[in-house]
Scaffold this motif. Structure first.
Motif, mmCIF file in Angstrom:
data_model
loop_
_atom_site.group_PDB
_atom_site.id
_atom_site.type_symbol
_atom_site.label_atom_id
_atom_site.label_comp_id
_atom_site.label_asym_id
_atom_site.label_seq_id
_atom_site.Cartn_x
_atom_site.Cartn_y
_atom_site.Cartn_z
ATOM 1 N N HIS A 17 0.843 -1.192 0.000
ATOM 2 C CA HIS A 17 0.000 0.000 0.000
ATOM 3 C C HIS A 17 0.878 1.240 0.000
ATOM 4 O O HIS A 17 2.057 1.182 0.360
ATOM 5 C CB HIS A 17 -0.947 0.017 1.206
ATOM 6 C CG HIS A 17 -0.229 0.085 2.525
ATOM 7 N ND1 HIS A 17 0.314 -1.032 3.139
ATOM 8 C CD2 HIS A 17 0.031 1.135 3.357
ATOM 9 C CE1 HIS A 17 0.884 -0.680 4.278
ATOM 10 N NE2 HIS A 17 0.719 0.633 4.434
ATOM 11 N N GLN A 18 0.296 2.357 -0.406
ATOM 12 C CA GLN A 18 1.007 3.626 -0.476
ATOM 13 C C GLN A 18 0.071 4.737 -0.023
ATOM 14 O O GLN A 18 -1.041 4.870 -0.544
ATOM 15 C CB GLN A 18 1.472 3.899 -1.904
ATOM 16 C CG GLN A 18 2.408 5.067 -2.059
ATOM 17 C CD GLN A 18 3.815 4.784 -1.562
ATOM 18 O OE1 GLN A 18 4.262 3.648 -1.602
ATOM 19 N NE2 GLN A 18 4.500 5.797 -1.075
ATOM 20 N N LEU A 19 0.520 5.528 0.954
ATOM 21 C CA LEU A 19 -0.258 6.658 1.454
ATOM 22 C C LEU A 19 0.508 7.943 1.152
ATOM 23 O O LEU A 19 1.696 8.040 1.457
ATOM 24 C CB LEU A 19 -0.500 6.521 2.959
ATOM 25 C CG LEU A 19 -1.286 5.269 3.372
ATOM 26 C CD1 LEU A 19 -1.239 5.079 4.883
ATOM 27 C CD2 LEU A 19 -2.725 5.365 2.888
ATOM 28 N N PRO A 20 -0.143 8.924 0.525
ATOM 29 C CA PRO A 20 0.584 10.122 0.074
ATOM 30 C C PRO A 20 0.861 11.110 1.199
ATOM 31 O O PRO A 20 0.026 11.341 2.069
ATOM 32 C CB PRO A 20 -0.381 10.735 -0.943
ATOM 33 C CG PRO A 20 -1.734 10.344 -0.439
ATOM 34 C CD PRO A 20 -1.570 8.964 0.155
ATOM 35 N N ASN A 21 2.052 11.677 1.166
ATOM 36 C CA ASN A 21 2.391 12.813 2.030
ATOM 37 C C ASN A 21 2.221 12.479 3.514
ATOM 38 O O ASN A 21 1.961 11.334 3.892
ATOM 39 C CB ASN A 21 1.559 14.028 1.625
ATOM 40 C CG ASN A 21 1.741 14.363 0.152
ATOM 41 O OD1 ASN A 21 2.859 14.383 -0.348
ATOM 42 N ND2 ASN A 21 0.633 14.606 -0.556
ATOM 43 N N VAL A 60 -3.718 14.067 -1.187
ATOM 44 C CA VAL A 60 -2.904 14.468 -2.338
ATOM 45 C C VAL A 60 -3.094 15.946 -2.658
ATOM 46 O O VAL A 60 -2.407 16.474 -3.526
ATOM 47 C CB VAL A 60 -3.252 13.629 -3.594
ATOM 48 C CG1 VAL A 60 -2.946 12.161 -3.357
ATOM 49 C CG2 VAL A 60 -4.721 13.816 -3.998
ATOM 50 N N ARG A 61 -3.996 16.628 -1.988
ATOM 51 C CA ARG A 61 -4.291 18.025 -2.281
ATOM 52 C C ARG A 61 -3.471 18.952 -1.408
ATOM 53 O O ARG A 61 -2.959 18.577 -0.343
ATOM 54 C CB ARG A 61 -5.771 18.325 -2.114
ATOM 55 C CG ARG A 61 -6.267 18.319 -0.671
ATOM 56 C CD ARG A 61 -7.617 19.021 -0.553
ATOM 57 N NE ARG A 61 -7.499 20.440 -0.831
ATOM 58 C CZ ARG A 61 -8.461 21.182 -1.387
ATOM 59 N NH1 ARG A 61 -9.609 20.631 -1.718
ATOM 60 N NH2 ARG A 61 -8.275 22.481 -1.612
ATOM 61 N N ASP A 62 -3.378 20.192 -1.848
ATOM 62 C CA ASP A 62 -2.731 21.270 -1.114
ATOM 63 C C ASP A 62 -3.810 22.027 -0.334
ATOM 64 O O ASP A 62 -4.742 22.568 -0.923
ATOM 65 C CB ASP A 62 -2.031 22.200 -2.105
ATOM 66 C CG ASP A 62 -1.276 23.338 -1.440
ATOM 67 O OD1 ASP A 62 -1.370 23.489 -0.207
ATOM 68 O OD2 ASP A 62 -0.593 24.087 -2.171
ATOM 69 N N LEU A 63 -3.696 22.058 0.984
ATOM 70 C CA LEU A 63 -4.699 22.722 1.815
ATOM 71 C C LEU A 63 -4.507 24.235 1.896
ATOM 72 O O LEU A 63 -5.341 24.926 2.485
ATOM 73 C CB LEU A 63 -4.674 22.128 3.221
ATOM 74 C CG LEU A 63 -5.201 20.699 3.373
ATOM 75 C CD1 LEU A 63 -4.993 20.205 4.803
ATOM 76 C CD2 LEU A 63 -6.670 20.608 2.984
ATOM 77 N N SER A 71 -1.112 15.805 -6.012
ATOM 78 C CA SER A 71 0.330 15.652 -5.901
ATOM 79 C C SER A 71 0.637 14.750 -4.702
ATOM 80 O O SER A 71 0.496 15.196 -3.565
ATOM 81 C CB SER A 71 1.018 17.010 -5.722
ATOM 82 O OG SER A 71 2.412 16.835 -5.618
ATOM 83 N N PRO A 72 1.007 13.496 -4.930
ATOM 84 C CA PRO A 72 1.212 12.847 -6.226
ATOM 85 C C PRO A 72 -0.117 12.551 -6.921
ATOM 86 O O PRO A 72 -1.167 12.569 -6.295
ATOM 87 C CB PRO A 72 1.940 11.554 -5.863
ATOM 88 C CG PRO A 72 1.438 11.241 -4.485
ATOM 89 C CD PRO A 72 1.279 12.578 -3.800
ATOM 90 N N SER A 73 -0.042 12.254 -8.205
ATOM 91 C CA SER A 73 -1.240 11.891 -8.962
ATOM 92 C C SER A 73 -1.626 10.447 -8.671
ATOM 93 O O SER A 73 -0.844 9.668 -8.105
ATOM 94 C CB SER A 73 -0.984 12.051 -10.463
ATOM 95 O OG SER A 73 -0.109 11.036 -10.926
#
Length: 350
Positions: A17-21, A60-63, A71-73
């Motif tokens: 699994h992969q979790l962003p940021n 993945v969004r910028d708050l 980001s990442p897509s």
């Protein structure tokens, strides 16, 4: 209300699994909302988050901006997770007979994520994508079961969601439904490599899928299709929270009945892995089944609802945690509120 069981079991050759940021807690999430939309909107969101029991999520969004690109897509997440899964399975991408994917927040409507992922992975074989939310994994397994039995070759399934970008920090956009989306959902991806049944490998058995959505309005849906483009508005998720409350528990009950029909009892399972709908899922499921909450997996509290990726992410986390012993079984009870689907399987650890 007939339930469909796949005819063939599968070997689980690899999973990751992969979790962003970094994980974003409620304080950071609500502070960002307060700065853009005011304290009243943030207080409403805080109340919803407490009710849902969600305390963190990866996004993945910028708050820092009202709207954001990914980001990442979803393709980058999928590539990362499939690459690691192939390493775990000790296979090259060329060994795959088919590449399957499922998501309800695709990189583009067409080509599907599977096409973009095939490009990124230099995969020259066939691919297929399911536009489905929380039980996409179960439909993917139905397909994989048949493919592996007939072709005797491994296949991969990738589930990914990047739905956090479907939120605009603007009070003209926001209502209660959108605040539910903001605090409840998380982003992430997971992948599995599956093969024909092999007694020496971990096994996925008793793969089932059913639905009770006939003539019922969706409990959850994403607009932006051909029915909506004329409004020229940003696509958005819609939550019919009352309908989900009325129908949701029945989906878990039907899933458990499906496994009981195969001769299973609660004592057969070390853990119960339900769809990660909210952060109280362990307590609610334990009460319904009459078992200890410690036997129910609850990742939603810290990851949110990962939609189409939820079951695979939680199963990967459980397997890689080292908590399972050889011979342990996990009952997977998936549920999807779009048009009220239920699906799952039994995982056998080795």
């Amino acid at each position: 209300m007939a339930v469909k069981f796949a005819q063939h079991d599968l070997s689980l050759l690899g999973i990751s699994h992969q979790l962003p940021n970094a994980n974003i807690n409620n304080e950071a999430l609500l502070n960002a909302l307060s700065q853009k939309c005011g304290r009243l909107t943030a207080r409403k969101a805080k109340t919803i988050a407490k009710r849902l029991g969600i305390e963190g999520r990866h996004l993945v969004r910028d708050l820092s901006t009202p709207t954001s690109s990914t980001s990442p897509s979803s393709i980058e997440l999928s590539q990362q997770v499939l690459t690691q899964t192939l390493v775990n399975a000790n296979l090259d991408i060329e060994a795959l007979d088919y590449l399957l994917s499922h998501t309800c927040t695709p990189h583009t409507q067409v080509p599907p994520n599977a096409a973009w992922l095939a490009d990124a992975m230099a995969f020259h074989g066939p691919y297929l994508e399911l536009r489905q939310a929380c039980t996409g994994f179960a439909n993917g397994l139905q397909i994989a079961s048949a493919f592996c039995a007939v072709n005797q070759q491994p296949v991969s399934i990738v589930g990914v969601e990047t739905g956090s970008v479907y939120f605009d920090m603007d009070n003209d956009f926001i209502d209660t439904e959108q605040l539910v989306n903001y605090v409840q959902m998380g982003d992430g991806a997971a992948a599995v490599v599956l093969g024909p049944q092999d007694e020496q490998a971990a096994k996925i058995s008793d793969i089932y899928l059913g639905q009770i959505g006939h003539q019922k309005p969706p409990g959850f849906y994403l607009d932006g299709g051909a029915n909506d483009v004329g409004t020229k508005q940003m696509a958005r998720f819609h939550h019919n929270t009352q309908a989900v409350r009325e129908q949701g528990s029945q989906l878990f009950e039907l899933g458990w009945q499906a496994l009981q029909s195969r001769g299973y009892q609660l004592d057969d399972f070390t853990y119960i892995l339900p769809h990660q709908a909210n952060g109280h899922i362990d307590v609610l499921m334990a009460k319904a089944l009459g078992i200890s909450p410690e036997r129910v997996i609850n990742d939603a509290k810290h990851l949110g609802n990962l939609g189409s990726a939820a079951i695979w992410v939680s199963l990967s986390r459980l397997i890689h945690s080292g908590r399972l012993k050889a011979g342990d079984k996990v009952a997977v009870l998936g549920a999807e509120a779009t048009k009220y689907l239920y699906g799952g399987f039994v995982y056998h650890h080795v």
